[in-house]
Design an enzyme around this catalytic site. Structure first.
Site, short mmCIF file in Angstrom:
data_model
loop_
_atom_site.label_atom_id
_atom_site.label_comp_id
_atom_site.label_asym_id
_atom_site.label_seq_id
_atom_site.Cartn_x
_atom_site.Cartn_y
_atom_site.Cartn_z
N VAL A 185 0.81 -1.23 0.00
CA VAL A 185 0.00 0.00 0.00
C VAL A 185 0.83 1.27 0.00
O VAL A 185 0.30 2.37 0.12
CB VAL A 185 -0.99 0.06 1.19
CG1 VAL A 185 -2.04 -1.02 1.07
CG2 VAL A 185 -0.26 -0.02 2.53
N LYS A 186 2.14 1.17 -0.16
CA LYS A 186 2.96 2.38 -0.09
C LYS A 186 3.04 3.08 -1.45
O LYS A 186 2.62 2.53 -2.46
CB LYS A 186 4.36 2.01 0.40
CG LYS A 186 4.37 1.43 1.84
CD LYS A 186 3.75 2.35 2.85
CE LYS A 186 4.13 2.10 4.29
NZ LYS A 186 3.54 0.92 4.94
#
Ligand SMILES: *Cc1c(COP(=O)(O)O)cnc(C)c1O
Length: 398
Positions: A185-186
């Site tokens: 999710v970065k």
């Protein structure tokens, strides 16, 4: 924020290179790989992008923090000062090494408060670990001054702020060691992965050896390498590094998209007098992964989140009740729920958590709302969203 929103041909091509030669391991197999070294190439690219002498890829951001601390010689009984608002990885990484996390308040930057840091320094303190949450940073000038004065290390957890800068330098390149996450999710993702950044040759060699069973990586023949230290397997695979490489090349593009979307929403919310924005320290430029703002009190923030949900505004959080990111719900830490016995020293060192309260953190985290800025929105999406957000907030305030 998530880079996975914009996977494309570049990611597929980098992965295909790895699958075509079949070498999924980042070290060795020189003959088979037909010149493809994805992890090594990504490390070189990170060094250039982040303006650091060394980048060591590892298997996750959590591991990056563990390896960074170990590389700097932090271990049994040492105290590391960290913020109450972060991700559980911060204390997990510290405790992995038998060290003691000392939690201190955050301020209106939503990151560690330098005054709270100073008050927490003891004869056991070895490092200060600011966490650049939600795309913006701690006051690093103030923290560096404290570190110099007390002979402490500054270890930046920049997992959520890749692409942000401070005094013109990339976050993660400013402290003695910086840590990045490349998880799913970065802002740029490798699926799983992390990186340890440093300009210090010794810390780099330590990180390189420690993350691969203590291998010294000198010479061509893996079988003949020696083990100057005991290590572990914290390696990244070529498959992950391949995706990360394609994503890193798009970092500037991702930050620019976020900046555009962020600015539209911020402009709209600025019209509401009761809304104030998170403080960005002087010299700081956010990665624009999140827009973080304050409402008058906890009650209002909770209601606004509720109304956002009813109106289809997703990906906004008030972290006060969140059990991944904020001290209040970390009962497993407060109650020392481990699978294995902890040393008496660590138990004694964590005793303060039974009674310590964090009113200043509660004050800021309670009033805060942080909204993820997505890469996949069209301009119409963003404008529509801004209008709905203004309407929702205004309806709660009146
Ligand atoms: C994501 C994250 C980490 C850990 O990253 P993983 O790659 O998921 O292990 C550490 N610190 C912060 C602040 C994070 O957001």
């Amino acid at each position: 924020m998530p880079g996975f929103e914009l996977f494309g041909d570049a990611e597929r091509q980098e992965l295909q290179d790895v699958l075509d030669n079949g070498v999924l391991m980042r070290y060795g197999f020189d003959g088979m790989r037909k010149g493809h070294w994805k992890a090594k190439t990504l490390e070189e690219a990170l060094q250039a992008t982040m303006n650091v002498k060394h980048a060591q890829l590892v298997s996750s951001g959590t591991v990056a923090v563990t390896v960074a601390l170990a590389a700097a010689g932090i271990g049994a009984g040492d105290e590391v000062i960290m913020p109450t608002f972060t991700f559980v990885a911060s204390f997990e990484a510290i405790m992995m090494l038998g060290a003691i996390p000392i939690l201190v308040d955050v301020d209106d930057t939503l990151t560690i408060d330098p005054k709270a840091v100073e008050a927490a320094i003891s004869s056991k303190t070895k490092a200060i670990m600011p966490v650049h949450m939600c795309g913006s940073m701690a006051n690093l000038d103030a923290l560096q001054t404290i570190c110099k004065e007390h002979d402490l290390l500054l270890i930046e957890d920049s997992s959520q702020a890749t692409g942000a800068t401070y005094n013109g330098k990339p976050l993660g390149s400013i402290g003695d060691i910086g840590c990045l996450s490349l998880d799913f999710v970065k802002i740029i993702t490798a699926g799983e992965g992390g990186a340890v950044l440093t300009n210090n040759d010794k810390y780099h060699i330590n990180a390189d050896n420690y993350s691969d069973h203590g291998h010294d990586h000198i010479g061509q023949d893996r079988g003949a390498e020696t083990h100057p230290i005991m290590g572990y397997n914290f390696r990244i695979s070529e498959l992950h590094a391949a995706v990360g490489l394609a994503q890193l090349r798009r970092l500037d593009e991702f930050v620019a998209i976020q900046n555009k979307n962020y600015s539209i929403i911020r402009g709209a919310l600025s019209q509401i007098p009761e809304v104030t924005f998170r403080k960005v320290p002087e010299g700081g430029v956010e990665s624009y992964s999140f827009l973080s703002f304050f409402l008058p009190d906890l009650e209002t923030s909770r209601k606004v989140i509720q109304v956002f949900k009813e109106n289809g505004i997703d990906a906004c959080w008030n972290y006060y009740d969140n059990n991944w990111h904020y001290i209040r719900k970390w009962n497993h830490l407060k109650e020392l729920k481990t699978l294995y016995p902890l040393s008496a020293e660590v138990k004694a060192g964590l005793k303060y958590l039974e009674t310590r309260t964090f009113e200043q953190s509660d004050h800021y985290i309670g009033r805060n709302i942080s909204c993820l800025i997505k890469l996949s929105w069209t301009e119409e999406d963003v404008i529509e969203r801004s209008k709905k957000m203004v309407k929702s907030i205004t309806s709660v305030l009146k």
